[in-house]
Motif scaffolding. Structure first.
Motif, PDB file in Angstrom:
ATOM      1  N   GLY A 340      46.130  28.373  78.844  1.00  0.00           N
ATOM      2  CA  GLY A 340      45.834  29.745  79.234  1.00  0.00           C
ATOM      3  C   GLY A 340      47.036  30.468  79.821  1.00  0.00           C
ATOM      4  N   CYS A 341      46.767  31.557  80.526  1.00  0.00           N
ATOM      5  CA  CYS A 341      47.826  32.337  81.170  1.00  0.00           C
ATOM      6  C   CYS A 341      48.164  31.710  82.517  1.00  0.00           C
ATOM      7  CB  CYS A 341      47.382  33.787  81.360  1.00  0.00           C
ATOM      8  SG  CYS A 341      47.055  34.669  79.811  1.00  0.00           S
ATOM      9  N   ILE A 342      49.433  31.629  82.820  1.00  0.00           N
ATOM     10  CA  ILE A 342      49.860  30.892  83.999  1.00  0.00           C
ATOM     11  C   ILE A 342      49.412  31.545  85.299  1.00  0.00           C
ATOM     12  CG2 ILE A 342      52.121  32.022  84.231  1.00  0.00           C
ATOM     13  CD1 ILE A 342      53.268  29.199  84.841  1.00  0.00           C
ATOM     14  N   MET A 343      49.184  32.853  85.313  1.00  0.00           N
ATOM     15  CA  MET A 343      48.847  33.544  86.558  1.00  0.00           C
ATOM     16  C   MET A 343      47.396  33.990  86.633  1.00  0.00           C
ATOM     17  SD  MET A 343      52.325  35.704  87.256  1.00  0.00           S
ATOM     18  CE  MET A 343      53.905  34.834  87.279  1.00  0.00           C
ATOM     19  N   CYS A 344      46.539  33.408  85.820  1.00  0.00           N
ATOM     20  CA  CYS A 344      45.135  33.804  85.803  1.00  0.00           C
ATOM     21  C   CYS A 344      44.399  33.291  87.035  1.00  0.00           C
ATOM     22  CB  CYS A 344      44.458  33.267  84.538  1.00  0.00           C
ATOM     23  SG  CYS A 344      42.760  33.824  84.340  1.00  0.00           S
ATOM     24  N   GLY A 345      43.597  34.177  87.654  1.00  0.00           N
ATOM     25  CA  GLY A 345      42.816  33.784  88.822  1.00  0.00           C
ATOM     26  C   GLY A 345      41.339  34.055  88.657  1.00  0.00           C
ATOM     27  N   THR A 346      40.856  34.020  87.434  1.00  0.00           N
ATOM     28  CA  THR A 346      39.457  34.392  87.177  1.00  0.00           C
ATOM     29  C   THR A 346      38.465  33.339  87.661  1.00  0.00           C
ATOM     30  OG1 THR A 346      39.600  33.466  84.945  1.00  0.00           O
ATOM     31  CG2 THR A 346      40.052  35.813  85.193  1.00  0.00           C
ATOM     32  N   LEU A 355      44.547  28.714  90.403  1.00  0.00           N
ATOM     33  CA  LEU A 355      45.632  29.023  91.326  1.00  0.00           C
ATOM     34  C   LEU A 355      45.903  27.891  92.301  1.00  0.00           C
ATOM     35  CD1 LEU A 355      44.922  32.791  92.116  1.00  0.00           C
ATOM     36  CD2 LEU A 355      46.688  31.837  90.622  1.00  0.00           C
ATOM     37  N   SER A 356      44.858  27.179  92.707  1.00  0.00           N
ATOM     38  CA  SER A 356      45.072  26.053  93.612  1.00  0.00           C
ATOM     39  C   SER A 356      45.826  24.931  92.917  1.00  0.00           C
ATOM     40  CB  SER A 356      43.728  25.538  94.144  1.00  0.00           C
ATOM     41  OG  SER A 356      42.975  24.906  93.128  1.00  0.00           O
ATOM     42  N   ILE A 357      45.572  24.763  91.631  1.00  0.00           N
ATOM     43  CA  ILE A 357      46.301  23.759  90.851  1.00  0.00           C
ATOM     44  C   ILE A 357      47.734  24.224  90.618  1.00  0.00           C
ATOM     45  CG2 ILE A 357      46.433  22.621  88.598  1.00  0.00           C
ATOM     46  CD1 ILE A 357      43.354  22.758  88.511  1.00  0.00           C
ATOM     47  N   LEU A 358      47.880  25.516  90.339  1.00  0.00           N
ATOM     48  CA  LEU A 358      49.208  26.069  90.068  1.00  0.00           C
ATOM     49  C   LEU A 358      50.142  25.872  91.252  1.00  0.00           C
ATOM     50  CD1 LEU A 358      50.707  27.764  87.848  1.00  0.00           C
ATOM     51  CD2 LEU A 358      50.143  29.773  89.220  1.00  0.00           C
ATOM     52  N   ARG A 359      49.602  25.972  92.453  1.00  0.00           N
ATOM     53  CA  ARG A 359      50.437  25.795  93.640  1.00  0.00           C
ATOM     54  C   ARG A 359      51.115  24.427  93.640  1.00  0.00           C
ATOM     55  NH1 ARG A 359      46.951  25.135  97.192  1.00  0.00           N
ATOM     56  NH2 ARG A 359      47.506  23.077  97.938  1.00  0.00           N
ATOM     57  N   ALA A 365      55.926  29.679  90.077  1.00  0.00           N
ATOM     58  CA  ALA A 365      55.017  30.674  89.508  1.00  0.00           C
ATOM     59  C   ALA A 365      53.968  31.075  90.536  1.00  0.00           C
ATOM     60  CB  ALA A 365      54.349  30.121  88.254  1.00  0.00           C
ATOM     61  N   TRP A 366      53.475  30.113  91.315  1.00  0.00           N
ATOM     62  CA  TRP A 366      52.482  30.405  92.350  1.00  0.00           C
ATOM     63  C   TRP A 366      53.051  31.374  93.372  1.00  0.00           C
ATOM     64  CZ3 TRP A 366      52.102  29.540  97.655  1.00  0.00           C
ATOM     65  CH2 TRP A 366      50.816  29.670  98.193  1.00  0.00           C
ATOM     66  N   ARG A 367      54.294  31.160  93.780  1.00  0.00           N
ATOM     67  CA  ARG A 367      54.943  32.052  94.742  1.00  0.00           C
ATOM     68  C   ARG A 367      55.121  33.458  94.161  1.00  0.00           C
ATOM     69  NH1 ARG A 367      54.738  30.984 100.065  1.00  0.00           N
ATOM     70  NH2 ARG A 367      54.939  28.746 100.388  1.00  0.00           N
ATOM     71  N   VAL A 368      55.452  33.531  92.870  1.00  0.00           N
ATOM     72  CA  VAL A 368      55.576  34.840  92.224  1.00  0.00           C
ATOM     73  C   VAL A 368      54.247  35.576  92.288  1.00  0.00           C
ATOM     74  CG1 VAL A 368      55.933  36.003  90.017  1.00  0.00           C
ATOM     75  CG2 VAL A 368      57.500  34.196  90.729  1.00  0.00           C
ATOM     76  N   CYS A 369      53.140  34.854  92.013  1.00  0.00           N
ATOM     77  CA  CYS A 369      51.813  35.467  92.111  1.00  0.00           C
ATOM     78  C   CYS A 369      51.580  36.027  93.508  1.00  0.00           C
ATOM     79  CB  CYS A 369      50.733  34.425  91.820  1.00  0.00           C
ATOM     80  SG  CYS A 369      50.537  33.967  90.112  1.00  0.00           S
ATOM     81  N   GLU A 371      53.701  36.497  96.182  1.00  0.00           N
ATOM     82  CA  GLU A 371      54.670  37.348  96.857  1.00  0.00           C
ATOM     83  C   GLU A 371      55.105  38.555  96.029  1.00  0.00           C
ATOM     84  OE1 GLU A 371      57.830  34.743  97.978  1.00  0.00           O
ATOM     85  OE2 GLU A 371      56.551  33.472  99.219  1.00  0.00           O
ATOM     86  N   SER A 372      55.253  38.391  94.713  1.00  0.00           N
ATOM     87  CA  SER A 372      55.754  39.486  93.886  1.00  0.00           C
ATOM     88  C   SER A 372      54.644  40.343  93.298  1.00  0.00           C
ATOM     89  CB  SER A 372      56.620  38.921  92.748  1.00  0.00           C
ATOM     90  OG  SER A 372      57.727  38.206  93.259  1.00  0.00           O
ATOM     91  N   PHE A 373      53.516  39.725  92.982  1.00  0.00           N
ATOM     92  CA  PHE A 373      52.428  40.452  92.341  1.00  0.00           C
ATOM     93  C   PHE A 373      51.272  40.776  93.281  1.00  0.00           C
ATOM     94  CE2 PHE A 373      54.004  38.535  88.175  1.00  0.00           C
ATOM     95  CZ  PHE A 373      54.666  39.701  87.831  1.00  0.00           C
ATOM     96  N   GLY A 374      51.427  40.487  94.556  1.00  0.00           N
ATOM     97  CA  GLY A 374      50.446  40.938  95.539  1.00  0.00           C
ATOM     98  C   GLY A 374      49.149  40.168  95.595  1.00  0.00           C
ATOM     99  N   TYR A 375      49.097  38.979  94.995  1.00  0.00           N
ATOM    100  CA  TYR A 375      47.851  38.205  95.033  1.00  0.00           C
ATOM    101  C   TYR A 375      47.454  37.889  96.474  1.00  0.00           C
ATOM    102  CZ  TYR A 375      47.718  37.028  90.009  1.00  0.00           C
ATOM    103  OH  TYR A 375      47.624  37.056  88.638  1.00  0.00           O
TER     104      TYR A 375
END
Length: 455
Positions: A340-346, A355-359, A365-369, A371-375
């Motif tokens: 899937g998409c690396i930054m998906c939080g559905t 997202l918990s796995i992505l961390r 990528a998790w940090r980009v979500c 800090e950069s994309f406002g998650y």
């Protein structure tokens, strides 16, 4: 194929039948069913056939089945890789390698669209709406029912007030509709589709919630509106980055048969789709004027275990993404099961969400979500809206997570100290079944071409 295989291929099934076939049929039988489905689909093709390829294990098995059992027909089958621009790096690399090795010049990547008209950037649009409200001039941008007239009205209002439009406050025609654009103009994909029925620019939604006289008075919708007013989330990225670019490329290639790696065992929605439509179902596409457009699901009765058994049976190379390990909420070692998409939080409403796995697996990528994309801020807002210390403490491992949030206050301090407090917050939010189908006029997105590469 024998008659018993034919009996498994119908236009509809009961849930019980599908569950029985999924659990009890052998891999050999499922493979034979898939081959027969592919054979029938290829006979239906009058233009071109293509595989919707993700770089994942399921679509790879579909591609291998066609290449293995129909080598001559395979030479004419195209491969469409849906490159959203936010693919896992492992999936992106594997998809390109597999596609070029097996399809050569029949391997295609989707491209992102570009804006056809200028749009005010969200923050500036929001400030402009507030200014118009103070002036008592909202009629310049709002319809009689309180809904926003659209971007043209906003731009006209800005120019009337002598604002200079530049890249700091405006996305101009030709701008690529990247993931970053989707996040800014619509919101992050932080809840499932049932919670994102108001599919429009965020500024449109905010005007609707604040000024429209057509808001529902239902209690569940009032609660939902309360969340939506404070939290910026949307599923529009799926439409802009995945669905429409793929359909546009299918039209450009003149595809009338698309093979997919969907399985009924994956979700209730896919189970329902297979039950009501079967392995092959017809639809309409504007570029096919002489008949139907066919969707084909050869793996309808397969499970993940079947897919892996097939991969090992034929010693297929697969994406290294699936070999990456993480530790689940119970402390057990697991492998990534979906690309899937690396930054998906559905799926944040569930334990061991994406997202918990992505961390753990892709911390950058998790940090980009966050800090950069406002998650981070949107997640914190969602948690605070639904926070109940007793409920939260009852299902967290240590029973102190919610008190830590109160103690640290700052979301940055919390994340730096114990980010797993966010891993389960979504279990407090249940927005399914909100009945929003007729609550808002969904916007229609028009796709062109474009490209975005994730850092």
């Amino acid at each position: 194929m024998s008659e018993d295989i034919d009996s498994y291929i119908r236009s509809s099934y009961s849930f019980k039948e599908i569950n029985t076939y999924t659990k009890e049929l052998s891999l050999e039988t499922k493979e034979r069913i898939s081959v027969e489905v592919i054979k029938r689909a290829l006979k239906l093709c009058r233009h071109k056939a293509a595989i919707a390829f993700s770089g994942g294990k399921d679509s790879e098995v579909v591609a291998d089945l066609i290449e293995r059992y129909f080598p001559e027909e395979f030479k004419r089958v195209h491969c469409i890789f849906g490159n959203t621009g936010i693919e896992f790096p492992e999936s992106l690399k594997f998809a390109r390698k597999y596609g070029r090795e097996h399809f050569a010049d029949r391997f295609h990547e989707t491209e992102l669209s570009r804006l056809e008209e200028d749009e005010l950037r969200y923050d500036f649009a929001r400030e402009l709406v507030e200014e118009l409200e103070d002036e008592g001039a909202l009629d310049e941008i709002l319809k009689p029912d309180g809904k926003l007239k659209g971007q043209k009205a906003l731009i006209a209002a800005a120019k009337k007030r002598c604002y200079r439009l530049d890249h700091s406050n405006c996305f101009f025609a030709g701008h690529r509709k990247t993931f970053a654009y989707c996040i800014e103009q619509y919101g992050a994909p932080l809840l499932g589709k049932a919670a994102s029925r108001l599919d429009a620019h965020r500024i449109n939604i905010e005007c609707f919630l604040k000024y429209s006289n057509s808001l529902s008075e239902k209690d569940d919708l009032k609660e939902y509106y309360g969340i939506l007013q404070q939290c910026k989330f949307s599923q529009h990225c799926c439409k802009l980055l995945k669905k429409e670019p793929s359909e546009r490329l299918q039209a450009e290639l003149d595809v009338d048969v698309i093979f997919k790696g969907l399985m009924a065992a994956e979700s209730h929605s896919r189970l329902t789709s297979i039950a009501t439509r079967g392995h092959i179902f017809a639809s309409h596409r504007p570029h096919i004027e002489d008949g139907a457009f066919y969707h084909v699901n050869p793996l309808a009765f397969w499970t993940d275990d079947d897919v892996w058994a097939y991969i090992h049976k034929y010693d297929l190379e697969y994406s290294p993404l699936y070999d990456i390990e993480y530790t689940d909420a119970d402390g057990n070692k697991q492998h990534i099961t979906r690309n899937g998409c690396i930054m998906c939080g559905t799926d944040i409403q569930y334990r061991d969400n994406h997202l918990s796995i992505l961390r753990q697996t892709h911390p950058r990528a998790w940090r980009v979500c966050m800090e950069s994309f406002g998650y981070r801020e949107e997640l914190y807002k969602l948690f605070r809206l639904k926070r109940n210390v007793n409920i939260f403490d009852s299902f967290t491992d240590e029973g102190t997570s919610s008190r830590m949030i109160s103690k640290f206050g700052s979301t940055k301090a919390l994340l730096d100290t114990r980010p797993c407090a966010f891993d389960e917050f979504g279990e407090l939010v249940d927005l399914t079944g909100t009945g929003l189908e007729n609550e808002y006029d969904a916007e229609i997105a028009i796709q062109n071409d474009g490209q975005f590469k994730w850092i």
